[in-house]
Design an enzyme around this catalytic site. Structure first.
Site, short mmCIF file in Angstrom:
data_model
loop_
_atom_site.label_atom_id
_atom_site.label_comp_id
_atom_site.label_asym_id
_atom_site.label_seq_id
_atom_site.Cartn_x
_atom_site.Cartn_y
_atom_site.Cartn_z
CD GLU A 28 -90.17 -57.18 22.72
OE1 GLU A 28 -89.95 -56.02 23.11
OE2 GLU A 28 -89.57 -58.18 23.18
CD GLU A 69 -83.56 -56.01 25.00
OE1 GLU A 69 -82.92 -55.65 26.00
OE2 GLU A 69 -84.66 -55.52 24.68
C1 XIL Z 1 -90.97 -54.05 28.75
C2 XIL Z 1 -92.39 -54.09 29.23
O1 XIL Z 1 -93.24 -53.60 28.22
C3 XIL Z 1 -92.52 -53.27 30.47
O2 XIL Z 1 -93.82 -53.41 31.00
C4 XIL Z 1 -91.48 -53.73 31.50
O3 XIL Z 1 -91.52 -52.89 32.59
C5 XIL Z 1 -90.09 -53.66 30.90
O4 XIL Z 1 -90.06 -54.44 29.76
N1 XIL Z 1 -87.69 -55.22 25.11
C6 XIL Z 1 -88.24 -56.38 25.59
C7 XIL Z 1 -89.47 -56.32 26.41
O5 XIL Z 1 -87.79 -57.49 25.25
O6 XIL Z 1 -89.50 -57.33 27.37
C8 XIL Z 1 -89.62 -54.98 27.05
O7 XIL Z 1 -90.87 -54.96 27.70
C9 XIL Z 1 -89.51 -53.88 26.03
C10 XIL Z 1 -88.16 -53.89 25.39
#
Ligand code: XIL
Length: 352
Positions: A266, A159
């Site tokens: 994701e 990010e």
């Molecule tokens: C999120 C997880 O799903 C949660 O459990 C945690 O509390 C916060 O992070 N972008 C990402 C992930 O790269 O690491 C994030 O995951 C969701 C958004």
């Protein structure tokens, strides 16, 4: 954003995909009789998980049956690894790595450098750039080195692009080590720690903010030009059920245009984050299935060498991080009991 012709083609394409998916789903009678994701996908298919979830035998069995790659959901992040006194803990990621090994599933590392996480132990390092750089390098060497040979790849920088696509984000890392330099260094240190892992730049909202997508691609080019061993591009794909047809396919093919492997890293499709005119839950569930079908189809159409993996951000609705934002959301392929939903049939139907 795009001409009506493109949208029309995308609409027709996705209508065809839906029809194909319905045919396949029909052939398999109901989602309950679907084959497992990993048995039908012609590329690695993954999920995220947390170490504690492995204590639930039903969850562990579902994961072992359905996927061929695992991403720790938070236990490989600084937030977990870096303790207040600066020491590092690895119980959670080690447990996940051991499970992956015993189940014959590959592991994916997430994430080394993220603007959102700057542990106090690093913030307290009020020292010269040279000393900060050494601590940064030591961290990356310790973490990526520990899982050397066990991970297929790493999200090295997560990010980095500003929310609106105007340039890059400001962070502790960029302030101390430089806007581009801190990223180049992270890639170099990760390469030093693990010569074989594919090293990714990963980001989100690349589908619905074309400017962010363009900045992301320019950043990837800048990293390559600066000599960073960038090996792949990750698109998180946290999307909503009313995402316009064609946006996902366009994003995936834009990302592939650099020639690097792509990780759909994701994916989830929120019902409750949908902001469009559709308010009816049945229609939103159909929209969700359509989006999953389009993602599977677009990813399948990449050349095999560019299909790094397709990762779902969880399998069962009940485990999704989006539940914390809205308990009514049902963004994943399996219901709370681990039964495949229509979305799973659609995803499988979209595979080519
Ligand atoms: C999120 C997880 O799903 C949660 O459990 C945690 O509390 C916060 O992070 N972008 C990402 C992930 O790269 O690491 C994030 O995951 C969701 C958004």
């Amino acid at each position: 954003m795009t001409g009506p012709g493109v949208n029309r083609r995308a609409l027709i394409g996705s209508a065809l995909a839906l029809a194909a998916c319905e045919r396949r789903a029909d052939a398999q009678t109901s989602p309950a009789n679907l084959p497992t994701l990993r048995s039908v996908a012609p590329f690695p298919v993954g999920t995220c998980l947390q170490a504690l979830q492995l204590d639930d035998p039903a969850f562990a069995a579902l994961v072992a049956a359905q996927v061929s790659q695992l991403t720790p959901e938070w236990e490989m992040k600084m937030e977990y690894i870096v303790q207040d006194d600066g020491s590092l803990r690895f119980e959670g990621p080690d447990k996940i790595a051991a499970f992956a090994r015993s189940a014959g599933i590959r592991l994916f590392g997430h994430t080394l450098v993220w603007y959102a996480q700057s542990p106090p132990a690093f913030e307290r390092l009020d020292v010269s750039r040279i000393a900060f750089d050494a601590a940064y390098r030591n961290y990356i060497l310790a973490v990526a080195g520990r899982y050397r040979g066990q991970v297929s790849g790493w999200d090295v920088v997560n990010e980095a692009v500003a929310e609106d696509g105007e340039g890059w984000r400001d962070s502790l890392w960029s302030r101390k080590l430089g806007a581009l330099d801190h990223m180049v260094l992270a890639f170099q240190h990760a390469r030093e720690a693990d010569p074989d892992a594919v090293l990714f730049l990963n980001d989100y909202n690349l589908e619905n903010i074309p400017k962010k997508r363009a900045t992301f691609l320019k950043l990837a080019e800048a990293l390559l030009k600066a000599g960073a061993p960038l090996g792949g591009l990750g698109t998180q794909t946290h999307v909503a059920a009313d995402l316009a047809p064609g946006e996902l396919s366009r994003t995936i093919s834009d990302l592939a245009s650099l020639g690097l492997p792509v990780h759909l890293s994701e994916m989830d499709v929120s019902i409750t984050r949908s902001e469009g005119l559709i308010k009816d839950r049945t229609r939103l569930a159909a929209g969700q299935a359509r989006v999953y079908a389009e993602a599977a189809e677009a990813f399948s159409s990449l050349p095999p060498s560019q299909r790094f993996a397709f990762t779902h951000w969880g399998l069962r609705d009940g485990d999704s991080w989006l539940k914390r934002e809205n308990a009514a959301d049902t963004p994943l392929l399996f219901d709370d009991q681990g039964r495949p939903k229509a979305a799973a049939a659609a995803w499988i139907g979209g595979l080519r």
